[in-house]
Scaffold this active site. Structure first.
Site, short mmCIF file in Angstrom:
data_model
loop_
_atom_site.label_atom_id
_atom_site.label_comp_id
_atom_site.label_asym_id
_atom_site.label_seq_id
_atom_site.Cartn_x
_atom_site.Cartn_y
_atom_site.Cartn_z
N CYS A 134 0.88 -1.27 -0.10
CA CYS A 134 0.08 0.04 -0.07
C CYS A 134 0.76 1.43 -0.09
CB CYS A 134 -1.03 -0.03 1.01
SG CYS A 134 -2.22 -1.44 0.96
N HIS A 143 -3.71 7.11 2.72
CA HIS A 143 -3.82 5.72 2.15
C HIS A 143 -5.40 5.75 2.61
CE1 HIS A 143 -3.98 1.80 0.91
NE2 HIS A 143 -3.97 1.40 2.20
N ASN A 189 -9.95 -0.45 -0.01
CA ASN A 189 -8.67 -0.15 -0.25
C ASN A 189 -8.10 -0.52 -1.51
OD1 ASN A 189 -5.87 -0.39 0.18
ND2 ASN A 189 -6.08 -1.41 2.15
N1 COA Z 1 -18.90 -9.23 8.56
C1 COA Z 1 -19.15 -9.39 9.46
N2 COA Z 1 -18.51 -9.85 10.58
C2 COA Z 1 -17.07 -9.82 10.58
C3 COA Z 1 -16.48 -9.36 9.42
C4 COA Z 1 -17.45 -9.04 8.27
N3 COA Z 1 -16.91 -8.79 7.06
N4 COA Z 1 -15.32 -9.50 9.54
C5 COA Z 1 -14.93 -9.77 10.68
N5 COA Z 1 -16.44 -10.19 11.45
C6 COA Z 1 -16.42 -10.38 12.69
C7 COA Z 1 -14.94 -11.22 13.36
O1 COA Z 1 -15.23 -12.56 13.01
C8 COA Z 1 -15.42 -10.94 14.83
O2 COA Z 1 -16.26 -11.50 15.13
P1 COA Z 1 -16.18 -12.41 16.84
O3 COA Z 1 -15.85 -11.14 17.79
O4 COA Z 1 -17.35 -13.07 16.95
O5 COA Z 1 -14.80 -12.98 16.71
C9 COA Z 1 -15.90 -9.39 14.88
O6 COA Z 1 -16.54 -9.08 13.51
C10 COA Z 1 -14.96 -8.47 15.21
O7 COA Z 1 -13.68 -8.56 14.37
P2 COA Z 1 -12.43 -7.56 14.47
O8 COA Z 1 -11.56 -8.18 13.45
O9 COA Z 1 -11.97 -7.56 16.06
O10 COA Z 1 -13.04 -6.21 13.96
P3 COA Z 1 -12.22 -5.11 13.94
O11 COA Z 1 -12.92 -4.02 14.68
O12 COA Z 1 -10.64 -5.12 14.21
O13 COA Z 1 -12.33 -4.50 12.26
C11 COA Z 1 -11.09 -4.69 10.29
C12 COA Z 1 -11.79 -5.47 11.29
C13 COA Z 1 -10.15 -5.59 9.29
C14 COA Z 1 -11.91 -3.91 9.61
C15 COA Z 1 -10.00 -3.61 11.09
O14 COA Z 1 -9.29 -4.50 12.01
C16 COA Z 1 -9.22 -2.96 10.06
O15 COA Z 1 -9.58 -2.34 9.27
N6 COA Z 1 -7.81 -3.44 10.23
C17 COA Z 1 -6.82 -2.72 9.39
C18 COA Z 1 -7.05 -3.32 7.94
C19 COA Z 1 -6.08 -2.79 7.21
O16 COA Z 1 -6.22 -1.44 7.05
N7 COA Z 1 -5.27 -3.22 6.14
C20 COA Z 1 -4.84 -2.88 5.16
C21 COA Z 1 -3.70 -1.87 5.81
S1 COA Z 1 -2.91 -1.33 4.42
#
Ligand code: COA
Length: 322
Positions: free
Chosen positions: A113, A249, A279
């Site tokens: 990224c 980003h 993204n």
């Molecule tokens: N739809 C519904 N539920 C989902 C899901 C989806 N698409 N993806 C994950 N979940 C669930 C998980 O299984 C988890 O359930 P559980 O609590 O029963 O285990 C719950 O939602 C919370 O998951 P979590 O990973 O803690 O959520 P979060 O608040 O951290 O959000 C992201 C997840 C991926 C959106 C977030 O962590 C994020 O944006 N991270 C950075 C990603 C990024 O920027 N990557 C590229 C960098 S360049």
């Protein structure tokens, strides 16, 4: 002093749009969850046969047209991409051929990224040190090819697209500084766990997919974007309140809001496209830049801070006067 100045921007998005409601039909997720956790509403997805070089070319053509230059004037082409058309030649060489030019240097930068900001850093130094007068920097991705559409933890996050800028030597203004970093210890937090020399089978089977520890990446992204902003502003003796635009980003609206808050930037001064594009990795910053230039928000002479964070980890920034 010679500056590298942005004299033209361009972008391109594949025609096909996939909404959160579309994803609800194939994986266990909801529009509400995706919007609340990421800010994403929809993403563009490349058609079969629509390659990274193809969409990168379209963005480049628009940037060249906006710059009012002849493609033959280009001395350097750098493409930031994690999804090149082929193992080799570089996507930059393929785009060079499609632009109908030959002879100038052309290569890809692999910084996930942060690929566009890395490319900007290279091109800025190339122009400042007299390597050439004109550079084309592209960020282009077809992340849909390395997304597991059955994995809800990643499938909702990514999209395809391309953005480009033409830089030209200028005696008065342009890029003030670029800053790039990496920390390879974070490899397993965000990666495609297969590839070429590590083993080709999954690639052949079409199962080379993005794997991520979303939580850890989220926390690291917020902290790192803050530190790179401080480094960039302090390095130039610039106060954060002097910035006109923040172009981060586009991975997650919550990350963007957190970074903007630390900069004391009102959201009206932050270019946000993650809702529309998801993204798009290396493409996200030049895409956002082009959109805000073309809709008249960003004006000549304004002070811009660009910031990226991605797999590696890699991160970087550019402070520039547009
Ligand atoms: N739809 C519904 N539920 C989902 C899901 C989806 N698409 N993806 C994950 N979940 C669930 C998980 O299984 C988890 O359930 P559980 O609590 O029963 O285990 C719950 O939602 C919370 O998951 P979590 O990973 O803690 O959520 P979060 O608040 O951290 O959000 C992201 C997840 C991926 C959106 C977030 O962590 C994020 O944006 N991270 C950075 C990603 C990024 O920027 N990557 C590229 C960098 S360049």
């Amino acid at each position: 002093m010679t500056y590298a100045r942005i004299i033209g921007t361009g972008s391109f998005l594949p025609e096909k749009v996939v909404t959160n409601a579309d994803l609800e039909k194939s994986i266990e997720t909801s529009d509400e969850w995706i919007r609340e956790r990421t800010g994403i509403r929809r993403r563009h997805i490349a058609a079969d046969g629509e390659t990274t070089s193809e969409i990168g070319l379209r963005a480049a053509e628009r940037a060249i047209e906006a710059a009012g230059i002849d493609a033959a004037d280009i001395d350097l082409i750098v493409v930031g991409t994690a999804t090149p058309d082929k193992i080799f030649p570089a996507t930059a060489c393929i785009i060079q051929r499609k632009l109908g030019i030959a002879g100038c240097a052309a290569y890809d930068v692999s910084a996930a990224c942060s690929g566009f900001v890395y490319g900007l850093d290279v091109a800025n130094r190339f122009i400042q040190t007299g390597g050439g007068r004109t550079a084309l920097v592209i960020g282009a991705e077809t992340l849909s090819r390395i997304t597991n559409w059955e994995d809800r933890t990643t499938a909702v996050l990514f999209g395809d697209g391309a953005g480009a800028v033409v830089l030209q030597a200028n005696e008065e203004t342009g890029i003030i500084s670029t800053h790039i970093h990496a920390d390879g210890r974070a490899e397993e937090l965000l990666h495609v766990p297969t590839g070429i020399s590590i083993g080709y089978e999954a690639v052949q089977a079409g199962e080379a997919y993005i794997a991520m520890n979303g939580n850890a990446v989220f926390r690291k992204a917020v902290a790192t974007l803050d530190s790179i902003a401080r480094e960039t502003l302090a390095g130039n003796g610039v106060d954060k309140h002097d910035l006109d635009w923040f172009i981060p980003h586009q991975a997650n609206l919550r990350i963007i809001r957190a970074a903007a808050k630390k900069l004391d930037m009102p959201m009206e001064r932050v270019v946000v496209t993650v809702d529309e594009h998801a993204n798009t990795s290396a493409a996200s910053i030049p895409l956002a830049l082009d959109i805000a230039v073309r809709d008249g928000r960003i004006k000549r002479g304004e002070l811009l801070l660009l910031e990226a964070f991605g797999a590696g980890f890699t991160w970087g920034s550019a402070l520039l006067r547009y």
